[in-house]
Design a protein around this motif. Structure first.
Motif, short mmCIF file in Angstrom:
data_model
loop_
_atom_site.label_atom_id
_atom_site.label_comp_id
_atom_site.label_asym_id
_atom_site.label_seq_id
_atom_site.Cartn_x
_atom_site.Cartn_y
_atom_site.Cartn_z
N TYR A 107 29.78 2.25 -17.68
CA TYR A 107 28.63 2.95 -16.95
C TYR A 107 27.54 1.98 -16.92
CZ TYR A 107 31.05 7.35 -17.80
OH TYR A 107 32.02 8.32 -17.49
N VAL A 108 26.83 2.36 -15.68
CA VAL A 108 25.59 1.40 -15.43
C VAL A 108 24.43 2.25 -15.56
CG1 VAL A 108 27.11 0.00 -14.10
CG2 VAL A 108 25.90 1.87 -13.05
N CYS A 109 23.14 1.57 -15.72
CA CYS A 109 21.84 2.11 -15.52
C CYS A 109 21.37 2.25 -14.09
CB CYS A 109 20.89 1.41 -16.38
SG CYS A 109 21.10 1.35 -17.92
N LEU A 110 20.75 3.33 -13.87
CA LEU A 110 20.34 3.56 -12.46
C LEU A 110 18.94 3.77 -12.41
CD1 LEU A 110 22.98 6.55 -11.31
CD2 LEU A 110 23.04 3.84 -10.72
N GLY A 111 18.03 3.21 -13.36
CA GLY A 111 16.91 3.02 -13.43
C GLY A 111 15.90 4.03 -13.97
N GLY A 112 16.57 4.92 -14.55
CA GLY A 112 15.89 6.26 -14.97
C GLY A 112 16.50 6.47 -16.46
N SER A 113 15.61 7.15 -17.35
CA SER A 113 15.95 7.51 -18.66
C SER A 113 16.65 8.52 -19.06
CB SER A 113 14.54 7.57 -19.66
OG SER A 113 13.80 8.40 -19.14
N SER A 114 17.23 9.54 -17.91
CA SER A 114 17.72 10.67 -18.19
C SER A 114 19.29 10.69 -17.85
CB SER A 114 17.14 11.78 -17.05
OG SER A 114 17.24 11.25 -15.75
N ASP A 115 19.91 9.37 -17.82
CA ASP A 115 21.16 9.31 -17.58
C ASP A 115 22.16 9.47 -18.83
OD1 ASP A 115 20.69 6.96 -18.58
OD2 ASP A 115 21.27 5.87 -16.49
N GLY A 116 21.34 9.38 -19.97
CA GLY A 116 22.38 9.43 -21.07
C GLY A 116 22.90 8.19 -21.60
N HIS A 117 22.55 7.05 -21.41
CA HIS A 117 22.98 6.00 -21.63
C HIS A 117 21.95 4.71 -22.02
CE1 HIS A 117 27.35 6.90 -20.54
NE2 HIS A 117 26.78 7.30 -19.48
N ASN A 118 21.00 5.36 -22.66
CA ASN A 118 19.87 4.61 -23.18
C ASN A 118 19.50 3.53 -22.14
OD1 ASN A 118 20.14 5.65 -26.00
ND2 ASN A 118 21.94 4.20 -26.06
N CYS A 119 19.23 3.95 -20.79
CA CYS A 119 18.53 3.06 -19.96
C CYS A 119 17.19 3.47 -19.79
CB CYS A 119 19.24 3.51 -18.43
SG CYS A 119 21.21 3.19 -18.42
N ALA A 120 16.40 2.25 -19.68
CA ALA A 120 14.86 2.39 -19.62
C ALA A 120 14.51 2.93 -17.99
CB ALA A 120 14.36 1.20 -19.94
N SER A 121 13.32 3.39 -17.81
CA SER A 121 13.02 3.68 -16.41
C SER A 121 12.39 2.28 -15.79
CB SER A 121 11.81 4.86 -16.37
OG SER A 121 12.25 5.87 -17.07
N GLY A 122 12.84 2.22 -14.79
CA GLY A 122 12.02 1.22 -13.68
C GLY A 122 13.05 -0.22 -13.96
N VAL A 123 14.10 -0.12 -14.48
CA VAL A 123 14.84 -1.43 -14.64
C VAL A 123 15.51 -1.59 -13.37
CG1 VAL A 123 15.00 -1.20 -17.24
CG2 VAL A 123 16.84 -0.23 -15.62
N ILE A 124 16.20 -2.93 -13.23
CA ILE A 124 16.74 -3.18 -12.11
C ILE A 124 18.19 -2.25 -12.09
CG2 ILE A 124 18.31 -4.82 -10.87
CD1 ILE A 124 16.06 -6.88 -11.51
N LYS A 125 18.43 -1.65 -11.41
CA LYS A 125 19.68 -0.81 -11.20
C LYS A 125 21.25 -1.49 -11.30
CE LYS A 125 17.59 3.16 -8.59
NZ LYS A 125 17.86 3.80 -7.50
N GLY A 126 22.24 -0.77 -11.73
CA GLY A 126 23.59 -1.37 -11.55
C GLY A 126 24.14 -2.22 -12.73
N TYR A 127 23.34 -2.59 -13.71
CA TYR A 127 23.85 -3.35 -14.47
C TYR A 127 24.38 -2.37 -15.82
CZ TYR A 127 21.74 -7.70 -13.15
OH TYR A 127 21.29 -8.84 -12.29
N PRO A 128 25.41 -2.90 -16.40
CA PRO A 128 25.90 -2.21 -17.54
C PRO A 128 24.96 -1.39 -18.57
CG PRO A 128 27.02 -4.22 -17.62
CD PRO A 128 25.87 -4.31 -16.67
N ALA A 129 25.13 -0.29 -18.93
CA ALA A 129 24.33 0.55 -19.94
C ALA A 129 24.33 -0.18 -21.10
CB ALA A 129 24.72 1.83 -19.84
#
Length: 169
Positions: free
Chosen positions: A79-101
């Motif tokens: 799973y990767v981060c999409l730049g939002g905190s609502s994806d359920g994988h501890n992803c911060a808002s505003g980060v560069i998308k597409g890196y592993p969560a």
């Protein structure tokens, strides 16, 4: 009549020589355990960096910024981060998308870490969006610094990898 065997003096000399060799060799090999643990942690950090870049590259090739996972060649889903905190994988808002969560379904799955060697602990440093891989037995509970931390909390940047080997004993 001649008796065969070693004299007491010859045996004492051999024992003294073996003692001297042991006194020289033991300190040389005593530090190898610490060096081996440090090498394991640094090698694991290299695996995390490589996995992070492979997943990000594969996500970019998919050419779809809304896909929240990447399937590796061996069938592992990361799973990767999409730049939002609502994806359920501890992803911060505003980060560069597409890196592993920063969790076991993200970077943990990408590196396929060994549970017998490393212990994964999420958000243990007081900052959200991190996962720390402690060399077994060196967790934050023991106040030991022997780990690799994957930090995806910096807005506008990709993940940071921190390697700490001060207390790898």
């Amino acid at each position: 009549m001649r008796k065969e065997g070693f004299t007491l003096i010859e045996l004492i000399i051999v024992i003294v020589i073996l003692g001297i060799l042991a006194a020289v060799a033991v300190p040389k090999f005593a530090g190898l355990t610490k060096e081996a643990k440090i090498s394991a942690v640094k090698g694991f950090a290299g695996s995390v960096r490589a996995a992070m870049n492979i997943v990000h590259g594969k996500w970019l090739v998919q050419d779809n910024s809304s896909i929240d996972n990447v399937t590796l060649e061996d069938g592992t889903t990361v799973y990767v981060c999409l730049g939002g905190s609502s994806d359920g994988h501890n992803c911060a808002s505003g980060v560069i998308k597409g890196y592993p969560a920063p969790d076991t379904d993200g970077i943990g799955a990408a590196v396929d870490y060994d549970n017998d060697t490393f212990e994964a602990v999420k958000n243990d440093n007081g900052t959200n969006n991190t996962i720390t891989f402690y060399y077994k037995g060196y967790s934050s509970a023991t106040n030991k610094n022997c780990y690799v931390r994957y930090d995806y909390s910096t807005s506008g940047e990709g993940p940071k990898i921190t390697v700490e080997t001060d207390d790898c004993e």
